[in-house]
Motif scaffolding. Structure first.
Motif, PDB file in Angstrom:
ATOM      1  N   ALA A  50       0.838  -1.210   0.000  1.00 40.41           N
ATOM      2  CA  ALA A  50       0.000   0.000   0.000  1.00 40.41           C
ATOM      3  C   ALA A  50       0.867   1.253   0.000  1.00 40.41           C
ATOM      4  N   ILE A  51       0.350   2.302  -0.665  1.00 38.06           N
ATOM      5  CA  ILE A  51       0.966   3.629  -0.604  1.00 38.06           C
ATOM      6  C   ILE A  51      -0.119   4.626  -0.195  1.00 38.06           C
ATOM      7  N   SER A  52       0.282   5.687   0.458  1.00 36.96           N
ATOM      8  CA  SER A  52      -0.667   6.651   1.022  1.00 36.96           C
ATOM      9  C   SER A  52      -1.200   7.624  -0.029  1.00 36.96           C
ATOM     10  N   ASP A  53      -2.292   8.288   0.326  1.00 32.83           N
ATOM     11  CA  ASP A  53      -2.830   9.362  -0.520  1.00 32.83           C
ATOM     12  C   ASP A  53      -1.784  10.447  -0.730  1.00 32.83           C
ATOM     13  N   ASP A  54      -1.049  10.777   0.338  1.00 33.29           N
ATOM     14  CA  ASP A  54      -0.018  11.816   0.227  1.00 33.29           C
ATOM     15  C   ASP A  54       1.048  11.411  -0.791  1.00 33.29           C
ATOM     16  N   ARG A  55       1.443  10.146  -0.778  1.00 30.54           N
ATOM     17  CA  ARG A  55       2.473   9.681  -1.715  1.00 30.54           C
ATOM     18  C   ARG A  55       1.949   9.694  -3.147  1.00 30.54           C
ATOM     19  N   VAL A  56       0.690   9.292  -3.328  1.00 36.82           N
ATOM     20  CA  VAL A  56       0.078   9.372  -4.661  1.00 36.82           C
ATOM     21  C   VAL A  56       0.132  10.810  -5.159  1.00 36.82           C
ATOM     22  N   GLN A  57      -0.192  11.768  -4.294  1.00 36.85           N
ATOM     23  CA  GLN A  57      -0.182  13.186  -4.671  1.00 36.85           C
ATOM     24  C   GLN A  57       1.230  13.653  -5.028  1.00 36.85           C
ATOM     25  N   ILE A  58       2.206  13.275  -4.211  1.00 38.47           N
ATOM     26  CA  ILE A  58       3.602  13.677  -4.475  1.00 38.47           C
ATOM     27  C   ILE A  58       4.063  13.144  -5.827  1.00 38.47           C
ATOM     28  N   LEU A  59       3.798  11.866  -6.094  1.00 38.78           N
ATOM     29  CA  LEU A  59       4.216  11.266  -7.362  1.00 38.78           C
ATOM     30  C   LEU A  59       3.496  11.916  -8.538  1.00 38.78           C
ATOM     31  N   PHE A  60       2.203  12.212  -8.370  1.00 38.74           N
ATOM     32  CA  PHE A  60       1.451  12.870  -9.439  1.00 38.74           C
ATOM     33  C   PHE A  60       2.022  14.253  -9.721  1.00 38.74           C
ATOM     34  N   GLU A  61       2.322  15.015  -8.688  1.00 42.77           N
ATOM     35  CA  GLU A  61       2.878  16.356  -8.877  1.00 42.77           C
ATOM     36  C   GLU A  61       4.226  16.303  -9.584  1.00 42.77           C
ATOM     37  N   ARG A  62       5.057  15.325  -9.238  1.00 41.20           N
ATOM     38  CA  ARG A  62       6.349  15.161  -9.932  1.00 41.20           C
ATOM     39  C   ARG A  62       6.127  14.835 -11.406  1.00 41.20           C
ATOM     40  N   ASP A  63       5.231  13.874 -11.655  1.00 42.21           N
ATOM     41  CA  ASP A  63       4.951  13.495 -13.041  1.00 42.21           C
ATOM     42  C   ASP A  63       4.383  14.676 -13.813  1.00 42.21           C
ATOM     43  N   LEU A  64       3.506  15.424 -13.182  1.00 41.67           N
ATOM     44  CA  LEU A  64       2.893  16.577 -13.832  1.00 41.67           C
ATOM     45  C   LEU A  64       3.926  17.653 -14.157  1.00 41.67           C
ATOM     46  N   ASP A  65       4.878  17.876 -13.258  1.00 41.37           N
ATOM     47  CA  ASP A  65       5.952  18.837 -13.532  1.00 41.37           C
ATOM     48  C   ASP A  65       6.735  18.427 -14.780  1.00 41.37           C
ATOM     49  N   MET A  66       7.033  17.136 -14.899  1.00 38.67           N
ATOM     50  CA  MET A  66       7.779  16.640 -16.063  1.00 38.67           C
ATOM     51  C   MET A  66       6.933  16.772 -17.330  1.00 38.67           C
ATOM     52  N   VAL A  67       5.655  16.441 -17.232  1.00 39.93           N
ATOM     53  CA  VAL A  67       4.759  16.560 -18.384  1.00 39.93           C
ATOM     54  C   VAL A  67       4.710  18.005 -18.860  1.00 39.93           C
ATOM     55  N   ARG A  68       4.573  18.924 -17.937  1.00 39.25           N
ATOM     56  CA  ARG A  68       4.497  20.342 -18.313  1.00 39.25           C
ATOM     57  C   ARG A  68       5.783  20.795 -19.001  1.00 39.25           C
ATOM     58  N   LEU A  69       6.931  20.420 -18.462  1.00 36.19           N
ATOM     59  CA  LEU A  69       8.208  20.784 -19.091  1.00 36.19           C
ATOM     60  C   LEU A  69       8.320  20.168 -20.483  1.00 36.19           C
ATOM     61  N   ASP A  70       7.911  18.914 -20.621  1.00 36.29           N
ATOM     62  CA  ASP A  70       7.976  18.243 -21.921  1.00 36.29           C
ATOM     63  C   ASP A  70       7.013  18.884 -22.917  1.00 36.29           C
ATOM     64  N   CYS A  71       5.831  19.305 -22.449  1.00 28.78           N
ATOM     65  CA  CYS A  71       4.881  19.992 -23.334  1.00 28.78           C
ATOM     66  C   CYS A  71       5.486  21.295 -23.851  1.00 28.78           C
ATOM     67  N   LEU A  72       6.192  22.008 -22.980  1.00 26.25           N
ATOM     68  CA  LEU A  72       6.829  23.269 -23.383  1.00 26.25           C
ATOM     69  C   LEU A  72       7.997  23.023 -24.345  1.00 26.25           C
ATOM     70  N   LYS A  73       8.684  21.889 -24.198  1.00 23.12           N
ATOM     71  CA  LYS A  73       9.763  21.558 -25.138  1.00 23.12           C
ATOM     72  C   LYS A  73       9.191  21.310 -26.532  1.00 23.12           C
ATOM     73  N   LEU A  74       8.085  20.578 -26.583  1.00 24.40           N
ATOM     74  CA  LEU A  74       7.495  20.228 -27.872  1.00 24.40           C
ATOM     75  C   LEU A  74       6.710  21.392 -28.468  1.00 24.40           C
ATOM     76  N   TYR A  75       6.023  22.124 -27.619  1.00 25.47           N
ATOM     77  CA  TYR A  75       5.196  23.268 -28.040  1.00 25.47           C
ATOM     78  C   TYR A  75       5.643  24.498 -27.246  1.00 25.47           C
ATOM     79  N   PRO A  76       6.617  25.250 -27.744  1.00 28.27           N
ATOM     80  CA  PRO A  76       7.082  26.423 -27.002  1.00 28.27           C
ATOM     81  C   PRO A  76       5.950  27.413 -26.668  1.00 28.27           C
ATOM     82  N   ASN A  77       4.887  27.411 -27.473  1.00 23.46           N
ATOM     83  CA  ASN A  77       3.740  28.294 -27.231  1.00 23.46           C
ATOM     84  C   ASN A  77       2.635  27.591 -26.431  1.00 23.46           C
TER      85      ASN A  77
END
Length: 150
Positions: A50-77
């Motif tokens: 089992a993993i906690s709700d807090d850990r799910v949130q932390i992992l999601f926020e990390r993944d989301l940060d990477m997704v956002r950076l990758d979106c900006l790399k592919l689409y500067p606008n």
């Protein structure tokens, strides 16, 4: 970008798990489609741990940060795209990652031109579409709606 909407979409598409499990590719996964990486505690956990709700949130926020950076790399606008285009692209980035989404060259050209119908057509003509058809149909339909005058 509406993070709450993106999270709801990703929970629908990826699911949410409060235990470590093995995905269809045989990789340890947990949370909202988070691939457990070497160096993370979950990587060494036994399947079913089992993993906690807090850990799910932390992992999601990390993944989301990477997704956002990758979106900006592919689409500067990226930040200036219509809201739903950002959500669709971020969803695809979360699912595919930058290397594979970068291969959607004709979709990218259509997005860059604001040709939402053609972007949806290009999404539909991909191997990705056939692999995740329910998710892909929803995203294609939303992309097409951007072409409808309001």
């Amino acid at each position: 970008m509406n993070i709450a909407k993106l999270r709801a979409d990703l929970e629908l598409d990826e699911g949410i798990s409060h235990v470590v499990y093995v995905d269809h590719l045989g990789l340890k996964t947990c949370g909202i489609g988070h691939l457990c990486l070497e160096g993370e505690p979950e990587y060494d956990m036994e399947v079913g741990t089992a993993i906690s709700d807090d850990r799910v949130q932390i992992l999601f926020e990390r993944d989301l940060d990477m997704v956002r950076l990758d979106c900006l790399k592919l689409y500067p606008n990226f930040d200036s795209l219509p809201e739903d285009a950002k959500l669709i692209i971020a969803n695809m980035m979360f699912n595919l990652g930058l290397p594979r989404l970068s291969g959607f060259k004709l979709m990218k050209a259509a997005v860059d031109a604001g040709d939402w119908e053609e972007a949806a057509n290009q999404m539909e003509s991909s191997k990705w579409y056939r692999q995740v058809i329910n998710r892909a149909e929803r995203l294609c339909n939303r992309m097409r709606l951007l072409a409808v005058p309001t």
